[in-house]
Design a protein around this motif. Sequence first.
Motif, PDB file in Angstrom:
ATOM      1  N   LEU A 167       8.782   1.376 -45.770  1.00  0.00           N
ATOM      2  CA  LEU A 167       9.046   2.806 -45.632  1.00  0.00           C
ATOM      3  C   LEU A 167       9.842   3.168 -44.392  1.00  0.00           C
ATOM      4  O   LEU A 167      10.520   4.191 -44.370  1.00  0.00           O
ATOM      5  CB  LEU A 167       7.721   3.583 -45.616  1.00  0.00           C
ATOM      6  CG  LEU A 167       6.939   3.577 -46.937  1.00  0.00           C
ATOM      7  CD1 LEU A 167       5.649   4.359 -46.782  1.00  0.00           C
ATOM      8  CD2 LEU A 167       7.765   4.167 -48.068  1.00  0.00           C
ATOM      9  N   THR A 168       9.770   2.353 -43.360  1.00  0.00           N
ATOM     10  CA  THR A 168      10.391   2.732 -42.082  1.00  0.00           C
ATOM     11  C   THR A 168      11.505   1.801 -41.630  1.00  0.00           C
ATOM     12  O   THR A 168      12.289   2.157 -40.757  1.00  0.00           O
ATOM     13  CB  THR A 168       9.331   2.761 -40.961  1.00  0.00           C
ATOM     14  OG1 THR A 168       8.947   1.416 -40.636  1.00  0.00           O
ATOM     15  CG2 THR A 168       8.098   3.550 -41.378  1.00  0.00           C
ATOM     16  N   ASP A 169      11.563   0.612 -42.201  1.00  0.00           N
ATOM     17  CA  ASP A 169      12.479  -0.442 -41.764  1.00  0.00           C
ATOM     18  C   ASP A 169      12.239  -0.796 -40.294  1.00  0.00           C
ATOM     19  O   ASP A 169      13.160  -1.180 -39.576  1.00  0.00           O
ATOM     20  CB  ASP A 169      13.947  -0.041 -41.990  1.00  0.00           C
ATOM     21  CG  ASP A 169      14.871  -1.261 -41.994  1.00  0.00           C
ATOM     22  OD1 ASP A 169      14.413  -2.344 -42.413  1.00  0.00           O
ATOM     23  OD2 ASP A 169      16.040  -1.136 -41.575  1.00  0.00           O
ATOM     24  N   ARG A 170      10.993  -0.646 -39.863  1.00  0.00           N
ATOM     25  CA  ARG A 170      10.611  -1.021 -38.500  1.00  0.00           C
ATOM     26  C   ARG A 170       9.453  -2.019 -38.566  1.00  0.00           C
ATOM     27  O   ARG A 170       8.819  -2.187 -39.588  1.00  0.00           O
ATOM     28  CB  ARG A 170      10.188   0.211 -37.689  1.00  0.00           C
ATOM     29  CG  ARG A 170      11.251   1.287 -37.633  1.00  0.00           C
ATOM     30  CD  ARG A 170      11.034   2.283 -36.497  1.00  0.00           C
ATOM     31  NE  ARG A 170       9.734   2.936 -36.508  1.00  0.00           N
ATOM     32  CZ  ARG A 170       9.447   3.991 -35.744  1.00  0.00           C
ATOM     33  NH1 ARG A 170      10.373   4.484 -34.925  1.00  0.00           N
ATOM     34  NH2 ARG A 170       8.254   4.562 -35.794  1.00  0.00           N
ATOM     35  N   ILE A 171       9.191  -2.660 -37.424  1.00  0.00           N
ATOM     36  CA  ILE A 171       8.126  -3.655 -37.347  1.00  0.00           C
ATOM     37  C   ILE A 171       6.818  -2.967 -36.986  1.00  0.00           C
ATOM     38  O   ILE A 171       6.702  -2.338 -35.928  1.00  0.00           O
ATOM     39  CB  ILE A 171       8.455  -4.746 -36.313  1.00  0.00           C
ATOM     40  CG1 ILE A 171       9.794  -5.417 -36.645  1.00  0.00           C
ATOM     41  CG2 ILE A 171       7.337  -5.783 -36.255  1.00  0.00           C
ATOM     42  CD1 ILE A 171       9.838  -6.082 -37.997  1.00  0.00           C
ATOM     43  N   TRP A 172       5.837  -3.097 -37.861  1.00  0.00           N
ATOM     44  CA  TRP A 172       4.512  -2.521 -37.646  1.00  0.00           C
ATOM     45  C   TRP A 172       3.878  -3.144 -36.410  1.00  0.00           C
ATOM     46  O   TRP A 172       3.866  -4.369 -36.253  1.00  0.00           O
ATOM     47  CB  TRP A 172       3.669  -2.785 -38.880  1.00  0.00           C
ATOM     48  CG  TRP A 172       2.245  -2.321 -38.820  1.00  0.00           C
ATOM     49  CD1 TRP A 172       1.800  -1.037 -38.896  1.00  0.00           C
ATOM     50  CD2 TRP A 172       1.074  -3.147 -38.735  1.00  0.00           C
ATOM     51  NE1 TRP A 172       0.419  -1.009 -38.845  1.00  0.00           N
ATOM     52  CE2 TRP A 172      -0.043  -2.288 -38.749  1.00  0.00           C
ATOM     53  CE3 TRP A 172       0.876  -4.529 -38.648  1.00  0.00           C
ATOM     54  CZ2 TRP A 172      -1.353  -2.779 -38.679  1.00  0.00           C
ATOM     55  CZ3 TRP A 172      -0.411  -5.006 -38.581  1.00  0.00           C
ATOM     56  CH2 TRP A 172      -1.511  -4.134 -38.588  1.00  0.00           C
ATOM     57  N   GLY A 173       3.386  -2.307 -35.508  1.00  0.00           N
ATOM     58  CA  GLY A 173       2.718  -2.798 -34.307  1.00  0.00           C
ATOM     59  C   GLY A 173       3.643  -3.097 -33.144  1.00  0.00           C
ATOM     60  O   GLY A 173       3.161  -3.420 -32.049  1.00  0.00           O
ATOM     61  N   ALA A 174       4.958  -2.998 -33.332  1.00  0.00           N
ATOM     62  CA  ALA A 174       5.893  -3.255 -32.228  1.00  0.00           C
ATOM     63  C   ALA A 174       5.768  -2.157 -31.179  1.00  0.00           C
ATOM     64  O   ALA A 174       5.783  -0.968 -31.511  1.00  0.00           O
ATOM     65  CB  ALA A 174       7.324  -3.322 -32.751  1.00  0.00           C
ATOM     66  N   ALA A 175       5.651  -2.537 -29.918  1.00  0.00           N
ATOM     67  CA  ALA A 175       5.379  -1.581 -28.836  1.00  0.00           C
ATOM     68  C   ALA A 175       6.409  -0.466 -28.757  1.00  0.00           C
ATOM     69  O   ALA A 175       6.074   0.665 -28.392  1.00  0.00           O
ATOM     70  CB  ALA A 175       5.295  -2.324 -27.505  1.00  0.00           C
ATOM     71  N   THR A 176       7.661  -0.762 -29.088  1.00  0.00           N
ATOM     72  CA  THR A 176       8.720   0.239 -28.980  1.00  0.00           C
ATOM     73  C   THR A 176       8.539   1.411 -29.946  1.00  0.00           C
ATOM     74  O   THR A 176       9.164   2.454 -29.781  1.00  0.00           O
ATOM     75  CB  THR A 176      10.096  -0.398 -29.232  1.00  0.00           C
ATOM     76  OG1 THR A 176      10.055  -1.140 -30.458  1.00  0.00           O
ATOM     77  CG2 THR A 176      10.472  -1.333 -28.092  1.00  0.00           C
ATOM     78  N   ASN A 177       7.678   1.259 -30.950  1.00  0.00           N
ATOM     79  CA  ASN A 177       7.460   2.327 -31.925  1.00  0.00           C
ATOM     80  C   ASN A 177       6.395   3.323 -31.489  1.00  0.00           C
ATOM     81  O   ASN A 177       6.194   4.342 -32.151  1.00  0.00           O
ATOM     82  CB  ASN A 177       7.031   1.737 -33.273  1.00  0.00           C
ATOM     83  CG  ASN A 177       8.085   0.841 -33.888  1.00  0.00           C
ATOM     84  OD1 ASN A 177       9.263   0.972 -33.587  1.00  0.00           O
ATOM     85  ND2 ASN A 177       7.664  -0.078 -34.737  1.00  0.00           N
ATOM     86  N   TYR A 178       5.723   3.038 -30.378  1.00  0.00           N
ATOM     87  CA  TYR A 178       4.571   3.844 -29.967  1.00  0.00           C
ATOM     88  C   TYR A 178       4.690   4.263 -28.506  1.00  0.00           C
ATOM     89  O   TYR A 178       5.418   3.659 -27.726  1.00  0.00           O
ATOM     90  CB  TYR A 178       3.277   3.036 -30.182  1.00  0.00           C
ATOM     91  CG  TYR A 178       3.175   2.455 -31.570  1.00  0.00           C
ATOM     92  CD1 TYR A 178       2.673   3.205 -32.631  1.00  0.00           C
ATOM     93  CD2 TYR A 178       3.634   1.162 -31.842  1.00  0.00           C
ATOM     94  CE1 TYR A 178       2.616   2.685 -33.920  1.00  0.00           C
ATOM     95  CE2 TYR A 178       3.579   0.630 -33.123  1.00  0.00           C
ATOM     96  CZ  TYR A 178       3.079   1.397 -34.156  1.00  0.00           C
ATOM     97  OH  TYR A 178       3.038   0.880 -35.426  1.00  0.00           O
TER      98      TYR A 178
END
Length: 203
Positions: A167-178
């Motif tokens: 859904l996001t094309d991002r890595i789940w749990g990656a610090a840069t997302n939070y």
Amino acid sequence: MKKCIITIGRQCGSGGHTIGKSVADKLGIPLYDRKLLEIVAERSGLSAETVQREGEYATTSLLTSIASRGYSAYNAYQRENMFLPDQINAYQTELIKELAEKDSCVIVGRCADYILQDKNDCLHIFISAAMPDRIKRVIAEHGIAPGAAESHVKNRDKKRAAYYKYLTDRIWGAATNYDLCLNSSKLGIDCCVDIICNYCLNR
């Protein structure tokens, strides 16, 4: 307290739901976890179990199959022609945005950090924990058999990661997302709750 929307991503068995509930209780704001599923189910006409199974816990093979057909939950508008995970995500996205416009709240999971990434009044959090602690928690809180607990934890995480990536094309749990990543094994549940509440009360 200024308006603050708290989104919580979490590893299975990390205590993310417990932390979210405690934060909501301490701040006197709503928690949306199972409740969010129930609202989506009501709007979509699906059961809450289907929303959970075909949403955050959809199988990796199903998501890969859908993605290969070129469907996107964020650019498809005719829900009746969408695959089930996309339909569910469309309802979830609308609902999460609605909730974030109303007032402070805690939202657990559902890619809420991504959906609300452009809102300045949000605090995006990811909760992790050591595997032994996660195994103990799913045995104690969810009644998972000891011999199956580790595989249960890993399977849940695999599905969450695949759904998030789809859904996001991002890595789940990656610090840069939070905005904040907390290890509940190191800090303890209460400390994690205090850190989040102190931020919201003093921002």
